[in-house]
Design an enzyme around this catalytic site. Structure first.
Site, PDB file in Angstrom:
ATOM      1  N   ASN A 213       0.883  -1.195   0.099  1.00  0.00           N
ATOM      2  CA  ASN A 213      -0.183  -0.010   0.069  1.00  0.00           C
ATOM      3  C   ASN A 213       0.815   1.220  -0.064  1.00  0.00           C
ATOM      4  O   ASN A 213       0.223   2.379   0.463  1.00  0.00           O
ATOM      5  CB  ASN A 213      -0.917   0.136   1.146  1.00  0.00           C
ATOM      6  CG  ASN A 213      -0.258   0.075   2.398  1.00  0.00           C
ATOM      7  OD1 ASN A 213       0.923   0.231   2.607  1.00  0.00           O
ATOM      8  ND2 ASN A 213      -0.938  -0.315   3.702  1.00  0.00           N
TER       9      ASN A 213
ATOM     10  N   ASP B  66       3.084   2.579   7.734  1.00  0.00           N
ATOM     11  CA  ASP B  66       1.734   2.217   7.744  1.00  0.00           C
ATOM     12  C   ASP B  66       1.296   1.935   9.113  1.00  0.00           C
ATOM     13  O   ASP B  66       2.124   1.672  10.056  1.00  0.00           O
ATOM     14  CB  ASP B  66       1.239   1.481   6.505  1.00  0.00           C
ATOM     15  CG  ASP B  66       2.123   0.219   6.571  1.00  0.00           C
ATOM     16  OD1 ASP B  66       2.688  -0.140   7.709  1.00  0.00           O
ATOM     17  OD2 ASP B  66       2.272  -0.221   5.363  1.00  0.00           O
TER      18      ASP B  66
ATOM     19  N   ASP C 193      -4.344  19.959  17.184  1.00  0.00           N
ATOM     20  CA  ASP C 193      -3.287  20.712  16.254  1.00  0.00           C
ATOM     21  C   ASP C 193      -3.772  22.266  16.333  1.00  0.00           C
ATOM     22  O   ASP C 193      -4.985  22.406  16.281  1.00  0.00           O
ATOM     23  CB  ASP C 193      -3.072  19.960  14.926  1.00  0.00           C
ATOM     24  CG  ASP C 193      -2.275  20.652  14.263  1.00  0.00           C
ATOM     25  OD1 ASP C 193      -0.957  20.705  14.371  1.00  0.00           O
ATOM     26  OD2 ASP C 193      -2.544  21.462  13.195  1.00  0.00           O
TER      27      ASP C 193
ATOM     28  N   GLU D   6      -2.464  21.892  21.188  1.00  0.00           N
ATOM     29  CA  GLU D   6      -1.359  22.486  20.765  1.00  0.00           C
ATOM     30  C   GLU D   6      -1.291  24.148  20.840  1.00  0.00           C
ATOM     31  O   GLU D   6      -2.055  24.794  20.250  1.00  0.00           O
ATOM     32  CB  GLU D   6      -0.635  22.203  19.532  1.00  0.00           C
ATOM     33  CG  GLU D   6       0.493  22.943  19.225  1.00  0.00           C
ATOM     34  CD  GLU D   6       0.972  22.720  17.586  1.00  0.00           C
ATOM     35  OE1 GLU D   6       2.251  22.675  17.235  1.00  0.00           O
ATOM     36  OE2 GLU D   6      -0.058  22.648  16.820  1.00  0.00           O
TER      37      GLU D   6
END
Length: 654
Positions: free
Chosen positions: A181, A203, A367, A396
């Protein structure tokens, strides 16, 4: 009943795909089962109707291209669920739903391709609902929608806390468990490990294969940077420009793979933290055909944020400066989401709750939290913590002043001055990180240099409403690498001794534990290097003791011993702190509760130092010796003991 109605009877409105072969099968069956004599002129007319209706059905169903959330859960505290249906001119239809479920609101926007349907799920059992889309009282098509049962005690799930050690990794750079993948047909950027800023192939399977490594290290929680689809043409490896927030990026695996990761962590007594992005997306599918003009912050189009987060609370800030912080785009490739738009805010809220419930999550790291619309992000956070009162979320808030960071923590007295409460349980201790950036090279004791910087950081702990619920770290995926600044294992050990024993929740960035370096001045890709051993053919496999170099084992062994010791130390997790003003660049503090006491001594001097113990009598009390948790060496506490240059001791008092 007319001939047309006879022909329509039994034609399924759920038919989604229709081809010539299916058409021939249906027609053959229809002709064979005619109960009357074949008369072409009688047959052709209804046959025409069948063709028209089948093609119409195909067209109508094709109109419905997206349904989000794709399913939901029965028994949620907030029973209101807003489902977004998307398709060509879908707003022309009236919507109803089966099972006596109440539709409390239908919102149609200036874009006819969207309809937002709010239903009340209170007392609605798990099962399948059917939404009917009608025009002039006739059903054009239907959509099945599932309400799934919740896990037992789902609402009472406990998030990460100060008893945990969080391991941060970037999945593309950690381990490639499934090379098949690395590149996928549905995503633009293809893998090219020869380029530092491209996809490298790490992954979910690679993470799962190395969970025992994280457990051995002493990690109890995993924070991965975003795993949802990021379909940017370049730089998509970091995941912060998401294009589909209900789908794991196919280069990482599938949604089922993510559920498997969650399950495998929980089997080991570990927790899963999702990196959630509320401020911006990348090429998200809704941005190609937005439901409303103000789905994004528009100027029109792009305008750069000024990055001045202080304008969020500065009572002297101009309106335009505050607007450019909140509404400006973080970067041009990441359109800025408008959390003051109720449809957008609800979309983000439901998506976050969906992932918690679906993947059995234990926390969020959010974030760029303080770049969001401050009223909107508070509503988002409160909605989640209302649904899950013990769930933890760390935001954050990358600022350089404790008062400014404390403003963003839930129930902040500083925020209350402006009648603001973010409801955010945890923030990140960036001021401690700032001190780490140069303090270990400051060998001489001065008024404002040396280990006094670390001491001074904790003098402002009173500003935080919940000091045990802040994240402490020496580095992360956005900062200069600690071992690049200090290529000296002694200084690494000093920093880790602090991170592991001060108040709060320790976080380790992948590779710190083997001495990994990286220079942010060379670009972000350099601080996000591949973990050695994560790819077939890697010459160095740092996942195993035999595969690590002697230097890597020295880093790993210290880290693992330290954080495994910390796992069961309530005195570190929730104990009080008493610290002493540093002398001769030596810093001493105690973590203590009613049952035990730990004395931490950090010698930041480049010379061996003698520590006289009479000064610490209020904490040493009747203890006569302390045992270092790393070396096992015992130190007498009656008078004095010596400490090597650039070293730390963690003494359990006896």
């Amino acid at each position: 009943m007319t001939e047309k109605e006879v022909c329509l009877e039994g034609v399924s409105t759920e038919l989604k795909f229709f081809n010539l072969i299916n058409f021939q099968i249906i027609m053959t069956s229809f002709i064979k089962n005619l109960s009357y004599s074949f008369k072409p002129q009688r047959f052709l007319k209804p046959l025409g109707f069948i063709v028209i209706i089948l093609l119409h059905t195909q067209s109508a169903v094709a109109q419905l291209q997206k349904t989000e959330p794709p399913f939901w859960f029965s028994g949620m505290k907030n029973p209101e669920l807003q489902i977004m249906f998307y398709g060509k001119n879908i707003a022309q239809y009236d919507v109803s739903v089966s099972n006596n479920v109440v539709i409390s609101n239908v919102t149609k926007t200036e874009n006819p391709n969207y309809v937002f349907v709010t239903i009340n799920t209170q007392n609605v059992a798990p099962g399948e609902l059917t939404f009917s889309f009608k025009s002039k009282n006739k059903t054009a098509f239907t959509k099945k929608y599932e309400l799934k049962p919740r896990r037992k005690d789902s609402a009472l799930r406990e998030g990460f806390d100060s008893s945990d050690m969080i391991y941060l990794l970037m999945p593309d750079r950690f381990a490639n468990g499934n090379p098949n993948n690395d590149s996928t047909p549905d995503t633009a950027e293809k893998a090219d490990r020869s380029k530092p800023g491209s996809r490298h192939g790490g992954d979910i399977e690679g993470i799962i294969q190395h969970l025992d490594y994280l457990h051995e290290l002493g990690a109890t929680a995993l924070w991965s940077t975003p795993l949802c689809e990021d379909n940017d043409e370049r730089g998509s490896y970091h995941g912060y420009g998401q294009s589909d927030v209900y789908k794991i990026d196919s280069r990482y695996g599938t949604n089922d793979d993510y559920l498997r990761l969650s399950s495998e962590l929980h089997k080991r007594g570990m927790k899963l933290i999702l990196d959630y992005v509320t401020n911006h997306w990348g090429k998200h599918w809704t941005l190609q055909d937005m439901p409303t003009y103000d789905w994004l912050h528009q100027f029109p189009g792009y305008a750069q944020t000024n990055y001045r987060m202080t304008t969020q609370f500065d009572q002297n800030a101009s309106a335009i400066d505050a607007k450019m912080c909140m509404d400006g785009w973080f970067v041009k490739s990441m359109p800025d989401l408008n959390q003051s738009n109720e449809l957008m805010l609800n979309y983000l809220t439901q998506n976050a709750i969906w992932w918690i419930e679906y993947a059995n999550l234990d926390g969020f790291r959010v974030d760029t939290y303080s770049y969001c619309d401050k009223a909107g992000i508070a509503k988002w956070t409160k909605a989640i913590t209302d649904e899950y009162p013990y769930f933890n979320i760390v935001g954050e808030v990358w600022m350089h002043d404790q008062a400014q960071m404390a403003y963003w923590q839930k129930d902040s007295k500083i925020g209350a001055i402006q009648n603001y409460n973010s409801y955010l349980p945890s923030v990140m201790d960036f001021t401690l990180h700032d001190a780490f950036g140069n303090v270990f090279n400051e060998d001489k004791h001065e008024w404002d240099k040396g280990i006094i910087k670390v001491y001074e950081n904790f003098t402002n702990d009173f500003l935080y409403p919940d000091i045990n619920n802040i994240l402490v770290f020496a580095e992360n995926h956005d900062t200069q690498r600690f071992n690049q600044i200090y290529p000296d294992i002694r200084k690494y050990k000093m920093a880790m001794a602090l991170v592991a024993t001060v108040r709060g929740i320790p976080q380790l960035y992948t590779g710190s534990e083997i001495g990994m370096k990286g220079d942010k001045n060379q670009g972000d890709a350099d601080i996000r290097r591949d973990f050695p051993g994560g790819w077939p053919g890697d010459a160095n496999n740092a996942f195993t003791k035999a595969g690590r170099t002697a230097e890597q084992n020295a880093y790993f062994d210290y880290t693992a011993q330290l954080f495994n010791w910390r796992k069961n130390k309530a005195v570190i997790h929730t104990g009080k702190t008493t610290q002493y003003v540093p002398e001769n660049n030596v810093y001493v503090y105690f973590r203590h509760n009613d049952k035990e006491s730990v004395m931490v001594v950090v010698n930041n001097s480049n010379e061996k130092q003698t520590v006289k113990t009479n000064r610490f009598a209020e904490n040493i009390r009747n203890a006569t010796r302390g045992k270092d948790v790393i070396s096992g060496q015992t130190f007498a506490l009656e008078n004095e003991f010596s400490l090597d240059a650039k070293s730390a001791l963690i003494l359990e008092l006896e």
